[in-house]
Scaffold this motif. Structure first.
Motif, PDB file in Angstrom:
ATOM      1  N   LYS A  77       0.806  -1.211   0.000  1.00 25.29           N
ATOM      2  CA  LYS A  77       0.000   0.000   0.000  1.00 25.29           C
ATOM      3  C   LYS A  77       0.846   1.271   0.000  1.00 25.29           C
ATOM      4  O   LYS A  77       0.315   2.372   0.223  1.00 25.29           O
ATOM      5  CB  LYS A  77      -0.944  -0.006   1.209  1.00 25.29           C
ATOM      6  CG  LYS A  77      -1.968  -1.137   1.173  1.00 25.29           C
ATOM      7  CD  LYS A  77      -2.899  -1.078   2.379  1.00 25.29           C
ATOM      8  CE  LYS A  77      -3.921  -2.213   2.334  1.00 25.29           C
ATOM      9  NZ  LYS A  77      -4.829  -2.187   3.505  1.00 25.29           N
ATOM     10  N   LEU A  78       2.146   1.146  -0.213  1.00 24.23           N
ATOM     11  CA  LEU A  78       2.987   2.331  -0.289  1.00 24.23           C
ATOM     12  C   LEU A  78       2.558   3.200  -1.469  1.00 24.23           C
ATOM     13  O   LEU A  78       2.063   2.697  -2.484  1.00 24.23           O
ATOM     14  CB  LEU A  78       4.459   1.932  -0.459  1.00 24.23           C
ATOM     15  CG  LEU A  78       5.130   1.267   0.747  1.00 24.23           C
ATOM     16  CD1 LEU A  78       6.531   0.793   0.364  1.00 24.23           C
ATOM     17  CD2 LEU A  78       5.198   2.210   1.934  1.00 24.23           C
ATOM     18  N   ALA A  79       2.759   4.502  -1.334  1.00 25.36           N
ATOM     19  CA  ALA A  79       2.382   5.427  -2.401  1.00 25.36           C
ATOM     20  C   ALA A  79       3.120   5.090  -3.690  1.00 25.36           C
ATOM     21  O   ALA A  79       4.196   4.473  -3.672  1.00 25.36           O
ATOM     22  CB  ALA A  79       2.695   6.863  -1.974  1.00 25.36           C
ATOM     23  N   ALA A  80       2.555   5.502  -4.795  1.00 27.58           N
ATOM     24  CA  ALA A  80       3.182   5.262  -6.090  1.00 27.58           C
ATOM     25  C   ALA A  80       4.544   5.942  -6.151  1.00 27.58           C
ATOM     26  O   ALA A  80       4.791   6.948  -5.471  1.00 27.58           O
ATOM     27  CB  ALA A  80       2.286   5.786  -7.203  1.00 27.58           C
ATOM     28  N   LEU A  81       5.439   5.375  -6.945  1.00 27.44           N
ATOM     29  CA  LEU A  81       6.741   5.991  -7.150  1.00 27.44           C
ATOM     30  C   LEU A  81       6.572   7.382  -7.752  1.00 27.44           C
ATOM     31  O   LEU A  81       5.645   7.632  -8.539  1.00 27.44           O
ATOM     32  CB  LEU A  81       7.595   5.130  -8.075  1.00 27.44           C
ATOM     33  CG  LEU A  81       7.959   3.738  -7.548  1.00 27.44           C
ATOM     34  CD1 LEU A  81       8.619   2.914  -8.648  1.00 27.44           C
ATOM     35  CD2 LEU A  81       8.874   3.833  -6.346  1.00 27.44           C
ATOM     36  N   VAL A  82       7.451   8.286  -7.376  1.00 29.43           N
ATOM     37  CA  VAL A  82       7.356   9.680  -7.819  1.00 29.43           C
ATOM     38  C   VAL A  82       8.277   9.886  -9.020  1.00 29.43           C
ATOM     39  O   VAL A  82       9.502   9.845  -8.874  1.00 29.43           O
ATOM     40  CB  VAL A  82       7.743  10.644  -6.681  1.00 29.43           C
ATOM     41  CG1 VAL A  82       7.695  12.082  -7.161  1.00 29.43           C
ATOM     42  CG2 VAL A  82       6.823  10.449  -5.480  1.00 29.43           C
ATOM     43  N   PRO A  83       7.726  10.102 -10.207  1.00 32.56           N
ATOM     44  CA  PRO A  83       8.574  10.268 -11.400  1.00 32.56           C
ATOM     45  C   PRO A  83       9.010  11.718 -11.598  1.00 32.56           C
ATOM     46  O   PRO A  83       8.377  12.656 -11.094  1.00 32.56           O
ATOM     47  CB  PRO A  83       7.637   9.841 -12.526  1.00 32.56           C
ATOM     48  CG  PRO A  83       6.284  10.291 -12.049  1.00 32.56           C
ATOM     49  CD  PRO A  83       6.292  10.127 -10.542  1.00 32.56           C
ATOM     50  N   TRP A  84      10.077  11.891 -12.334  1.00 30.83           N
ATOM     51  CA  TRP A  84      10.461  13.215 -12.813  1.00 30.83           C
ATOM     52  C   TRP A  84       9.690  13.478 -14.096  1.00 30.83           C
ATOM     53  O   TRP A  84       9.529  12.607 -14.944  1.00 30.83           O
ATOM     54  CB  TRP A  84      11.960  13.276 -13.093  1.00 30.83           C
ATOM     55  CG  TRP A  84      12.789  13.383 -11.860  1.00 30.83           C
ATOM     56  CD1 TRP A  84      13.269  12.366 -11.098  1.00 30.83           C
ATOM     57  CD2 TRP A  84      13.243  14.586 -11.249  1.00 30.83           C
ATOM     58  NE1 TRP A  84      13.989  12.856 -10.038  1.00 30.83           N
ATOM     59  CE2 TRP A  84      13.998  14.218 -10.108  1.00 30.83           C
ATOM     60  CE3 TRP A  84      13.095  15.943 -11.545  1.00 30.83           C
ATOM     61  CZ2 TRP A  84      14.595  15.152  -9.273  1.00 30.83           C
ATOM     62  CZ3 TRP A  84      13.688  16.879 -10.707  1.00 30.83           C
ATOM     63  CH2 TRP A  84      14.427  16.479  -9.585  1.00 30.83           C
ATOM     64  N   ARG A  85       9.207  14.705 -14.252  1.00 30.52           N
ATOM     65  CA  ARG A  85       8.455  15.049 -15.457  1.00 30.52           C
ATOM     66  C   ARG A  85       8.643  16.533 -15.757  1.00 30.52           C
ATOM     67  O   ARG A  85       9.225  17.277 -14.954  1.00 30.52           O
ATOM     68  CB  ARG A  85       6.969  14.731 -15.287  1.00 30.52           C
ATOM     69  CG  ARG A  85       6.337  15.321 -14.034  1.00 30.52           C
ATOM     70  CD  ARG A  85       4.812  15.192 -14.070  1.00 30.52           C
ATOM     71  NE  ARG A  85       4.382  13.834 -14.229  1.00 30.52           N
ATOM     72  CZ  ARG A  85       3.968  13.033 -13.255  1.00 30.52           C
ATOM     73  NH1 ARG A  85       3.977  13.490 -12.008  1.00 30.52           N
ATOM     74  NH2 ARG A  85       3.550  11.822 -13.486  1.00 30.52           N
ATOM     75  N   GLU A  86       8.150  16.950 -16.909  1.00 30.27           N
ATOM     76  CA  GLU A  86       8.187  18.363 -17.244  1.00 30.27           C
ATOM     77  C   GLU A  86       7.412  19.153 -16.192  1.00 30.27           C
ATOM     78  O   GLU A  86       6.291  18.787 -15.830  1.00 30.27           O
ATOM     79  CB  GLU A  86       7.572  18.601 -18.622  1.00 30.27           C
ATOM     80  CG  GLU A  86       8.449  18.156 -19.785  1.00 30.27           C
ATOM     81  CD  GLU A  86       9.626  19.091 -20.006  1.00 30.27           C
ATOM     82  OE1 GLU A  86       9.504  20.291 -19.676  1.00 30.27           O
ATOM     83  OE2 GLU A  86      10.670  18.621 -20.502  1.00 30.27           O
ATOM     84  N   ALA A  87       8.023  20.204 -15.694  1.00 33.65           N
ATOM     85  CA  ALA A  87       7.399  20.993 -14.635  1.00 33.65           C
ATOM     86  C   ALA A  87       6.651  22.181 -15.221  1.00 33.65           C
ATOM     87  O   ALA A  87       7.055  22.751 -16.246  1.00 33.65           O
ATOM     88  CB  ALA A  87       8.462  21.487 -13.659  1.00 33.65           C
ATOM     89  N   ASP A  88       5.560  22.539 -14.586  1.00 34.84           N
ATOM     90  CA  ASP A  88       4.812  23.738 -14.955  1.00 34.84           C
ATOM     91  C   ASP A  88       5.383  24.895 -14.145  1.00 34.84           C
ATOM     92  O   ASP A  88       5.227  24.936 -12.918  1.00 34.84           O
ATOM     93  CB  ASP A  88       3.329  23.552 -14.647  1.00 34.84           C
ATOM     94  CG  ASP A  88       2.481  24.752 -15.092  1.00 34.84           C
ATOM     95  OD1 ASP A  88       3.062  25.810 -15.390  1.00 34.84           O
ATOM     96  OD2 ASP A  88       1.247  24.616 -15.119  1.00 34.84           O
TER      97      ASP A  88
END
Length: 396
Positions: A234-245
């Motif tokens: 139940k751990l939170a989803a992995l946090v990806p790097w993405r284009e930032a606003d």
């Protein structure tokens, strides 16, 4: 590897058996550091570097306080040969309470010469903030840290994990001291696996490991009670790097990156809430990012930033009727505000992790530009707002 041992090879290519003590220490499961003198000789004789030789007389006979069984070790290291070095828990020199100790497990690849391939470092300590030259927040409060859940005050990523120990076990701390924690580090925090499934597996193993070690520490200290196993599924989803606003940094409406920095902060990742901290990061390359914004809602952990809030730079002030009491400071690289909310202290931190370039040679102060809106928005989010800051005209 069949019987858990390897052989040394002479210059003529003939196999030469390992000394008996080394055969006992290096095997397919975690090795026990038997004595300080014997361990130094074994490590140096094996062509490796002895770890913290100044503390070797304090080594105990059980690896990581007896917490790593065969199943957990195999999850962390596979079938690699492993050597463990464990330091006895001892009084912390800064507080006088028995909550200081270290352990290290190194996994070696099979082959002609032992080659370290994977290493886990375990520490029991009271972390400090930047005001005391401690890099603990930079390593263990990153955006990819997910809450352990299940009532556990701790977080985990594919390469880092920490869990706070109960003060009933480790002793009451001062107003400016953080709680004792068990933390685990596996490799470089800036490097995560390229395959999400591997990251999930590594993170789940670290979550189980940090709870197992914390329970072992509690037992070693003679404290009652145990932490429940984390719900790793139940751990939170992995946090990806993405284009930032650039107009909604960290997903916060109205938190805009100055135009001069838009090219330098074009990627980002935002951590999840619901835990002791929430962090977001931005940068032109990743990981680890150039800019970090952190909100610490656990009152004990927030004390890590008390020194920096009080003495880190030019004093911050609230505007009139600007929310709950608090104090903070700001300089060209970091702004910290510690608010005294109804639920306890909450820390808000905006920091440049490294130099951030700006276009056309212009360099407006990035921390100054972001801190007021970040604190205001995050204080509202965590139920501490409104908090409105008055910035000093000149930074010291």
């Amino acid at each position: 590897m069949t019987d858990g041992t390897t052989e040394n090879t002479t210059s003529a290519g003939e196999a030469e058996p390992r000394p008996p003590l080394l055969r006992r220490l290096v095997h397919s499961r975690v090795a026990r550091a038997v004595t300080a003198a014997g361990l130094v000789g074994v490590l140096l004789g094996a062509g490796t570097v002895a770890w913290r030789t100044d503390t070797l007389p304090l080594f105990s006979s059980d690896p990581c306080w007896g917490t790593f069984d065969d199943t957990l070790t195999e999850r962390m290291f596979g079938d690699r040969e492993t050597v463990a070095e464990t330091q006895q828990l001892q009084p912390d020199p800064s507080s006088g309470t028995a909550v200081y100790g270290q352990c290290r497990i190194t996994g070696y690849e099979d082959g002609e010469k032992a080659r370290a391939a994977k290493q886990l470092t375990v520490q029991v300590r009271r972390p400090a903030g930047y005001g005391r030259q401690d890099v603990w927040p930079a390593e263990f409060l990153a955006a990819d840290m997910a809450p352990l859940g299940s009532g556990l005050t701790g977080m985990v990523s594919p390469s880092r994990a920490w869990l706070a120990l109960p003060e009933s076990c480790t002793g009451q701390v001062g107003v400016l001291s953080a709680p004792a924690v068990v933390d685990l580090a596996m490799g470089d925090a800036a490097v995560s696996g390229s395959v999400p499934e591997h990251d999930r597996e590594d993170r789940a193993a670290l979550a189980d490991a940090v709870v197992a070690v914390a329970n072992g520490v509690r037992k070693e200290l003679g404290c009652s009670g145990r932490f429940s196993a984390p719900a790793t599924d139940k751990l939170a989803a992995l946090v990806p790097w993405r284009e930032a606003d650039p107009d909604t940094l960290c997903g916060i409406e109205g938190l805009s990156v100055p135009a001069e920095y838009s090219a330098s902060l074009r990627h980002g990742r935002a951590g999840v809430g619901g835990g002791a901290t929430r962090t977001c990061e931005a940068g032109s390359i990743y990981p680890p990012g150039d800019l970090r914004l952190t909100t610490v809602v656990d009152p004990g952990l927030a004390r890590i930033f008390a020194d920096e809030a009080g003495n880190g730079g030019t004093r911050l002030e609230r505007v009139k009727d600007g929310g709950p009491s608090g104090f903070g400071s700001i300089d060209v690289t970091r702004g910290v505000y510690l608010a005294q909310c109804r639920t306890g202290d909450v820390a808000f931190v905006v920091e440049r992790m490294k130099s951030v370039g700006s276009e056309k040679g212009q360099r407006p102060n990035l921390v100054r530009a972001l801190l007021p809106r970040y604190v205001e928005a995050e204080a509202e989010r965590v139920g501490c707002g409104p908090v409105r800051l008055k910035l000093p005209e000149v930074l010291e």
